[in-house]
Design a protein around this motif. Sequence first.
Motif, mmCIF file in Angstrom:
data_model
loop_
_atom_site.group_PDB
_atom_site.id
_atom_site.type_symbol
_atom_site.label_atom_id
_atom_site.label_comp_id
_atom_site.label_asym_id
_atom_site.label_seq_id
_atom_site.Cartn_x
_atom_site.Cartn_y
_atom_site.Cartn_z
ATOM 1 N N ALA A 316 0.841 -1.200 0.000
ATOM 2 C CA ALA A 316 0.000 0.000 0.000
ATOM 3 C C ALA A 316 0.872 1.244 0.000
ATOM 4 O O ALA A 316 1.867 1.328 0.726
ATOM 5 N N ALA A 317 0.491 2.244 -0.872
ATOM 6 C CA ALA A 317 1.238 3.491 -0.936
ATOM 7 C C ALA A 317 0.914 4.338 0.277
ATOM 8 O O ALA A 317 -0.216 4.321 0.783
ATOM 9 N N PRO A 318 1.856 5.124 0.742
ATOM 10 C CA PRO A 318 1.570 5.978 1.902
ATOM 11 C C PRO A 318 0.564 7.045 1.529
ATOM 12 O O PRO A 318 0.556 7.540 0.412
ATOM 13 N N PRO A 319 -0.334 7.381 2.444
ATOM 14 C CA PRO A 319 -1.342 8.393 2.129
ATOM 15 C C PRO A 319 -0.689 9.733 1.855
ATOM 16 O O PRO A 319 0.327 10.078 2.450
ATOM 17 N N PRO A 320 -1.243 10.531 0.885
ATOM 18 C CA PRO A 320 -0.641 11.825 0.565
ATOM 19 C C PRO A 320 -0.781 12.800 1.717
ATOM 20 O O PRO A 320 -1.730 12.748 2.489
ATOM 21 N N LYS A 321 0.192 13.684 1.817
ATOM 22 C CA LYS A 321 0.149 14.696 2.853
ATOM 23 C C LYS A 321 -0.857 15.772 2.492
ATOM 24 O O LYS A 321 -1.142 16.014 1.330
ATOM 25 N N ALA A 322 -1.373 16.417 3.506
ATOM 26 C CA ALA A 322 -2.328 17.500 3.282
ATOM 27 C C ALA A 322 -1.647 18.609 2.490
ATOM 28 O O ALA A 322 -0.537 19.026 2.807
ATOM 29 N N GLY A 323 -2.308 19.098 1.448
ATOM 30 C CA GLY A 323 -1.761 20.163 0.643
ATOM 31 C C GLY A 323 -0.965 19.682 -0.550
ATOM 32 O O GLY A 323 -0.514 20.495 -1.341
ATOM 33 N N ASP A 324 -0.692 18.350 -0.697
ATOM 34 C CA ASP A 324 0.015 17.833 -1.860
ATOM 35 C C ASP A 324 -0.813 18.060 -3.117
ATOM 36 O O ASP A 324 -2.050 18.013 -3.080
ATOM 37 N N LEU A 325 -0.120 18.313 -4.258
ATOM 38 C CA LEU A 325 -0.793 18.527 -5.540
ATOM 39 C C LEU A 325 -0.494 17.371 -6.469
ATOM 40 O O LEU A 325 0.645 16.893 -6.545
ATOM 41 N N VAL A 326 -1.504 16.929 -7.191
ATOM 42 C CA VAL A 326 -1.356 15.894 -8.212
ATOM 43 C C VAL A 326 -2.052 16.392 -9.479
ATOM 44 O O VAL A 326 -2.765 17.406 -9.467
ATOM 45 N N VAL A 327 -1.840 15.662 -10.573
ATOM 46 C CA VAL A 327 -2.454 16.063 -11.842
ATOM 47 C C VAL A 327 -3.410 14.988 -12.316
ATOM 48 O O VAL A 327 -3.241 13.801 -12.019
ATOM 49 N N GLN A 328 -4.406 15.418 -13.060
ATOM 50 C CA GLN A 328 -5.385 14.525 -13.671
ATOM 51 C C GLN A 328 -5.499 14.872 -15.150
ATOM 52 O O GLN A 328 -5.715 16.035 -15.509
ATOM 53 N N GLN A 329 -5.323 13.885 -16.029
ATOM 54 C CA GLN A 329 -5.397 14.121 -17.467
ATOM 55 C C GLN A 329 -6.861 14.222 -17.896
ATOM 56 O O GLN A 329 -7.683 13.381 -17.531
ATOM 57 N N VAL A 330 -7.171 15.266 -18.682
ATOM 58 C CA VAL A 330 -8.545 15.551 -19.097
ATOM 59 C C VAL A 330 -8.575 15.769 -20.606
ATOM 60 O O VAL A 330 -7.702 16.460 -21.157
ATOM 61 N N PHE A 331 -9.560 15.184 -21.270
ATOM 62 C CA PHE A 331 -9.752 15.412 -22.704
ATOM 63 C C PHE A 331 -10.462 16.752 -22.910
ATOM 64 O O PHE A 331 -11.398 17.086 -22.178
ATOM 65 N N VAL A 332 -10.005 17.506 -23.927
ATOM 66 C CA VAL A 332 -10.607 18.800 -24.237
ATOM 67 C C VAL A 332 -10.867 18.896 -25.728
ATOM 68 O O VAL A 332 -10.266 18.178 -26.536
#
Length: 387
Positions: A316-332
């Motif tokens: 299991a991956a460690p839970p992300p810290k509060a305030g961490d930023l990630v990206v999500q790929q979106v079709f446009v």
Amino acid sequence: MTKRMLIMLGAVVLLVALLALGFFLHIRQLMASAPKPGPQTVSSTIVRKVDWQPHLSSVGTMVAVRGVDVTTEIAGLVRTINFKSGQDVAAGQLLVQLNADADIAQLRALEAASELAASVLARDRQQFAVQAISQAQIDSDLADLKSKQALAAQQAALVQKKTIRAPFAGKLGITTVNPGQYLNPGDKIVTLQTIDPIYVDFYIPQKNLSGLQVGQVLNLSSDAYANVVFAGKVSAISSKVDPTTRNVQVEATVANPKRQLLPGMFANVNVEVGDKKLYLTLPQTAITYNPYGSTVFVVQAASQAPKPATASSAPAAPPPKAGDLVVQQVFVTTGETRGDQVAVLTGLTEGQQVVTSGQIKLKNGSPVVISNVVQPLNNPRPTPQEQ
């Protein structure tokens, strides 16, 4: 023998199982102790709605309102040149005088013959009044007078052609003609152009013809004058479409008081069509174009990102810290472009944060750090950076 072989076979199987278990535990320990990838540094921008003036872009050619190569109708020897290269001239101004001495002498002879015919006609009319001659003589004298007057007029026109004048007002080019030079009919003397205002001719596809009409405003620029925009209006639209290219020719009139634009120059033309619209815009570097569609990476908090499915056997991956930023790929869905900007029609909403550079190292759920020290260009009217 059979019992001993079974015991040996069981021992081999047990040994293989123990080795496999040990290898599995070792691999699992290596995977657990492997360093986790750190966040990737990217630049970003906020999606905003901006006013967007639809326009048509084309490359045009500057054409003089009036332009001609001044020449001569008849052969002759150049006596005087009454202009300088590059000079502005008025309509009817004397440019070149050809030698016309012999032609003027011939004109004088014909004029004298015409005057004599007029005197003969006047005397015969006096004699006709007292019935001394017939009407036929009067008719013959009148025809002779008209014939000699026509010859004199023809010779006068010939003499006039030896004086070459500007057919209209404009600016002269560079001449190579010199006094004493013999000119043949059709020889070029100098170029004369009227360049204020000046025309620009360009072509647009037939699909855009409905959005174009006479009087529409346009802007054009030339690489000869960096950061200078010239304003003009559409003055004429061709009455036919080129069947080869399916383009239609358009002519626009551009004010040119400083004589900066010259015939033959090319120019980048932008014609405003329709009313202004509100579009979500992004720098073109933010869009990743793929065969299956265009995508962008939207930046969001790790707590808002969807959790990817993981195998039960994986650690299991460690839970992300509060305030961490990630990206999500979106079709446009993208629309028109202008300069460094592209209009986004679907897929995004105003206020979202989108990655503008560094996408090649990203995937769904990748942690990121935003650094906008260097931002991609986002100018609707870009100019070469070398300038």
